[in-house]
Scaffold this motif. Structure first.
Motif, short mmCIF file in Angstrom:
data_model
loop_
_atom_site.label_atom_id
_atom_site.label_comp_id
_atom_site.label_asym_id
_atom_site.label_seq_id
_atom_site.Cartn_x
_atom_site.Cartn_y
_atom_site.Cartn_z
N VAL A 216 11.61 -2.64 3.60
CA VAL A 216 12.81 -2.42 2.80
C VAL A 216 13.21 -3.67 2.02
CG1 VAL A 216 15.27 -1.84 2.89
CG2 VAL A 216 13.66 -0.64 4.37
N VAL A 217 13.17 -4.83 2.68
CA VAL A 217 13.76 -6.05 2.12
C VAL A 217 12.84 -6.78 1.14
CG1 VAL A 217 14.73 -8.32 2.72
CG2 VAL A 217 15.23 -6.32 4.16
N ALA A 218 11.54 -6.68 1.33
CA ALA A 218 10.62 -7.60 0.66
C ALA A 218 10.16 -7.16 -0.73
CB ALA A 218 9.39 -7.83 1.55
N PHE A 219 10.74 -6.07 -1.27
CA PHE A 219 10.24 -5.55 -2.54
C PHE A 219 11.37 -5.29 -3.52
CE2 PHE A 219 7.04 -4.73 0.64
CZ PHE A 219 5.87 -5.10 -0.01
N LYS A 220 10.99 -5.06 -4.78
CA LYS A 220 11.96 -4.87 -5.85
C LYS A 220 12.72 -3.56 -5.72
CE LYS A 220 9.15 -7.47 -9.18
NZ LYS A 220 8.38 -7.39 -10.46
N GLY A 221 12.14 -2.59 -5.04
CA GLY A 221 12.80 -1.30 -4.94
C GLY A 221 12.28 -0.49 -3.78
N PRO A 222 12.91 0.66 -3.51
CA PRO A 222 12.54 1.50 -2.37
C PRO A 222 11.40 2.46 -2.70
CG PRO A 222 14.45 2.43 -3.45
CD PRO A 222 14.09 1.18 -4.22
N HIS A 223 10.21 1.89 -2.89
CA HIS A 223 9.06 2.73 -3.21
C HIS A 223 9.01 3.97 -2.31
CE1 HIS A 223 7.90 -0.86 -0.75
NE2 HIS A 223 7.67 0.11 0.13
N ILE A 224 8.65 5.09 -2.90
CA ILE A 224 8.46 6.30 -2.11
C ILE A 224 7.37 6.02 -1.08
CG2 ILE A 224 6.73 7.36 -3.65
CD1 ILE A 224 9.59 9.41 -2.31
N ASN A 225 7.63 6.28 0.20
CA ASN A 225 6.62 5.91 1.20
C ASN A 225 5.75 7.08 1.63
OD1 ASN A 225 7.96 7.04 3.75
ND2 ASN A 225 9.55 5.64 3.01
N HIS A 226 6.12 8.31 1.26
CA HIS A 226 5.19 9.42 1.37
C HIS A 226 5.75 10.64 0.65
CE1 HIS A 226 7.83 10.26 4.91
NE2 HIS A 226 7.60 11.53 4.63
N LYS A 270 -2.68 7.73 8.70
CA LYS A 270 -2.17 6.39 8.91
C LYS A 270 -1.79 5.70 7.59
CE LYS A 270 -2.43 5.61 13.41
NZ LYS A 270 -1.29 5.14 14.21
N ALA A 271 -0.78 4.86 7.69
CA ALA A 271 -0.32 4.13 6.51
C ALA A 271 -1.43 3.23 5.97
CB ALA A 271 0.90 3.29 6.87
N LEU A 272 -1.45 3.12 4.64
CA LEU A 272 -2.48 2.33 3.96
C LEU A 272 -2.16 0.84 4.03
CD1 LEU A 272 -2.71 4.54 0.75
CD2 LEU A 272 -4.15 4.68 2.79
N ASN A 273 -3.21 0.03 4.13
CA ASN A 273 -3.04 -1.42 4.06
C ASN A 273 -3.29 -1.82 2.61
OD1 ASN A 273 -2.64 -4.04 4.95
ND2 ASN A 273 -4.78 -4.35 5.47
N HIS A 289 0.34 -5.36 2.85
CA HIS A 289 1.52 -4.67 3.38
C HIS A 289 1.13 -3.25 3.75
CE1 HIS A 289 5.69 -3.56 4.00
NE2 HIS A 289 5.57 -2.56 3.14
N THR A 290 1.67 -2.77 4.85
CA THR A 290 1.35 -1.42 5.32
C THR A 290 2.63 -0.61 5.40
OG1 THR A 290 -0.48 -2.28 6.64
CG2 THR A 290 0.32 -0.09 7.19
N ALA A 291 2.71 0.45 4.60
CA ALA A 291 3.92 1.29 4.63
C ALA A 291 3.67 2.71 4.18
CB ALA A 291 5.01 0.67 3.76
N ARG A 292 2.89 2.90 3.11
CA ARG A 292 2.80 4.23 2.50
C ARG A 292 1.71 5.05 3.17
NH1 ARG A 292 2.78 3.82 -3.83
NH2 ARG A 292 0.92 2.54 -3.49
N PHE A 293 2.02 6.33 3.37
CA PHE A 293 1.09 7.20 4.08
C PHE A 293 1.18 8.62 3.53
CE2 PHE A 293 5.11 7.02 6.33
CZ PHE A 293 5.39 8.33 6.67
N GLY A 294 0.35 9.50 4.06
CA GLY A 294 0.37 10.90 3.64
C GLY A 294 0.83 11.77 4.80
N ILE A 408 6.87 10.16 13.33
CA ILE A 408 6.11 9.85 12.12
C ILE A 408 6.28 8.38 11.75
CG2 ILE A 408 5.96 10.27 9.65
CD1 ILE A 408 4.75 12.57 11.10
N PHE A 409 7.52 7.89 11.79
CA PHE A 409 7.79 6.49 11.46
C PHE A 409 6.99 5.57 12.39
CE2 PHE A 409 11.98 6.02 8.92
CZ PHE A 409 11.66 7.12 8.14
N GLN A 410 7.06 5.85 13.68
CA GLN A 410 6.43 4.96 14.66
C GLN A 410 4.91 4.96 14.53
OE1 GLN A 410 8.17 6.54 18.23
NE2 GLN A 410 9.87 5.09 18.21
N SER A 411 4.34 6.12 14.22
CA SER A 411 2.88 6.19 14.11
C SER A 411 2.38 5.40 12.91
CB SER A 411 2.42 7.65 14.01
OG SER A 411 2.80 8.22 12.77
N ASN A 412 3.25 5.17 11.94
CA ASN A 412 2.84 4.46 10.73
C ASN A 412 3.42 3.06 10.61
OD1 ASN A 412 1.20 6.42 9.01
ND2 ASN A 412 2.93 7.66 9.64
N LEU A 413 4.40 2.75 11.45
CA LEU A 413 5.00 1.41 11.40
C LEU A 413 4.84 0.64 12.70
CD1 LEU A 413 8.29 2.35 9.53
CD2 LEU A 413 6.49 0.86 8.65
#
Length: 464
Positions: A216-226, A270-273, A289-294, A408-413
């Protein structure tokens, strides 16, 4: 006063949903593969089950199936939450439900922005699960203030997006040209940014506190994460994902397999690296960074208060018997326990109706319509159903499940569980920061069921 030249909020929402899907497919090619998989499974399911196809057609759900998806974002400040609510309102999306994920060790609380009326949902069922980071849960006081300062220095909405939001609020809508401009500007808020706003050392500190905090904090905006398409058979999707080069999470979240699905079942890969350049790195350096997943979902019936109480009791019993969090090593055991405990949840439409467990649409049958006007004034809906004059069709569950969302959050974060979060739920604070109250989803389902009942009885000529 609404101008006849204004585009309906539902049409803007449909346009935005299509743009979001195209953008995410370009950013995360594996999402496109996921869409192909789901389309194949849905087609095969409908070919093999003509009754299901007929039921979906009669309930006017078949048309929305291919367009259906939900997204998820995480914002960092109350101001961002408030403005994102205004942005979604342009598209006829309103906050429904309050979700506290802190008991699962995830430092956010959330709502889902979506359309409210069944007619609007048929145009576009797009919904966005929106979480607000709870900065007060960062244990390190210095890091907490540093994160607050970083977030205070960013603007996640373009000037044109803010101008069009204000214009829509003042005028009561947007014309076609402005609606297209709005979609093009609004989509910028959800784009991926490969450059971080923080140094690699700051990122590590945030990441060590919780991977979601860094996201959340380290980027310019709240990229869609899935983005999440809807399938008619999630078990087939789960089994087929490896054939498409996709590794699924170990456990499907939500209820077990049933003849008549209820609520929501979800799985994901799993979230992409992904490569990221931090603020202290030059053009030849990069981090990750690992956050976005399907994610894929199967939506079942919306349950009543009684149905939800029964669901929660059976889910808790299965998890208590498992004795630990569901994971890869105990996935088969967990599935068997869920099947065993959920034998107590009736699995015929008639049983669910008689026990007031599920919300229904009521559809007059040809047999019933042939008798229209001949019914006694005291004829009950139960009698009409028993006589075969009315058919039951479960109302689709449009919302989310906190335990499933946390899974879902825990499996990817990563697990990152923090028991000290457990008793810190505060819906009132969330609503004050949002600037409006969240809507009770149970009230919406009850209203939809009542409208359907009125229309059905009117068609049959039954006076209430």
């Amino acid at each position: 006063m609404t101008s006849p030249n204004f585009v309906s909020p539902s049409q803007i929402r449909a346009q935005f949903s299509a743009a979001m899907s195209a953008m995410y497919k370009d950013e995360v090619p594996l999402y496109g593969t996921l869409m192909e998989l789901v389309a194949d499974i849905n087609q095969n399911t409908l070919q093999a089950d003509q009754d299901l196809r007929k039921n979906l057609q009669q309930a006017k759900e078949l048309e929305r199936l291919d367009e259906e998806r939900h997204g998820a974002i995480r914002v960092g400040t109350p101001e961002e939450l408030h403005t994102i609510g205004r942005l979604f309102a342009v598209m006829g999306m309103h906050p429904v439900g309050y979700y506290d994920l802190t008991p699962a060790g995830v430092p956010v609380h959330s709502t889902a922005f979506r359309a409210l009326h069944e007619d609007e949902l048929r145009v576009s069922p797009f919904r966005v699960f929106t979480s607000l980071l709870r900065l007060e849960l960062i244990e390190d006081a210095a890091l907490r203030e540093e994160a607050r300062a970083i977030l205070a220095n960013r603007q996640i909405f373009s000037p044109d997006a803010l101008q069009l939001i204000a214009q829509c609020e003042q005028d009561g809508g947007l014309c076609a040209e402005d609606a297209t401009r709005f979609v093009n500007e609004a989509i910028k808020t959800f784009r991926w940014h490969g450059e971080s706003t923080v140094s690699s050392a700051q990122y590590k500190d945030l990441h060590d506190q919780h991977r979601l905090i860094a996201d959340v904090v380290a980027f310019k905006g709240p990229h869609i994460n899935h983005l999440t398409p809807r399938t008619l058979d999630i078990d087939s999707v789960q089994a087929s994902m490896p054939k498409y080069g996709i590794t699924p999470k170990a456990v499907i979240e939500g209820p077990p397999t049933r003849q008549h699905p209820i609520l929501l079942r979800q799985t994901s890969f799993k979230a992409l690296n992904e490569p990221v350049r931090f603020a202290d790195q030059d053009a030849n350096e990069q981090g990750s960074h690992t956050a976005r997943f399907g994610e894929i979902e199967q939506r079942g019936a919306a349950v009543t208060h009684q149905g939800r109480a029964l669901y929660d009791r059976l889910l808790n019993a299965a998890r208590a018997e498992l004795g630990e969090a569901p994971a890869e090593h105990n996935a088969e055991t967990y599935s068997a326990l869920m099947q065993k405990h959920f034998e107590q949840f009736p699995d015929t439409l008639e049983q669910m109706f008689n026990n007031d467990l599920v919300y229904f649409n009521y559809l007059p049958t040809p047999k019933g319509l042939a008798k229209a006007g001949s019914y006694d004034a005291n004829t009950s809906i139960a009698q009409l159903i028993q006589a075969g004059d009315v058919r039951l069709s479960p109302i689709v569950y449009e919302d989310f499940l906190p335990v499933s969302a946390a899974g879902i959050f825990q499996s990817n974060l990563g697990d990152g569980a923090n028991s000290s979060y457990a008793q810190l739920s505060n819906q009132e604070i969330f609503e004050s920061q949002l600037g409006q109250s969240v809507i009770d989803e149970q009230q919406l389902y009850a209203q939809t069921a009542e409208r359907s009942l009125e229309q059905c009885l009117h068609a049959l000529g039954v006076q209430r």
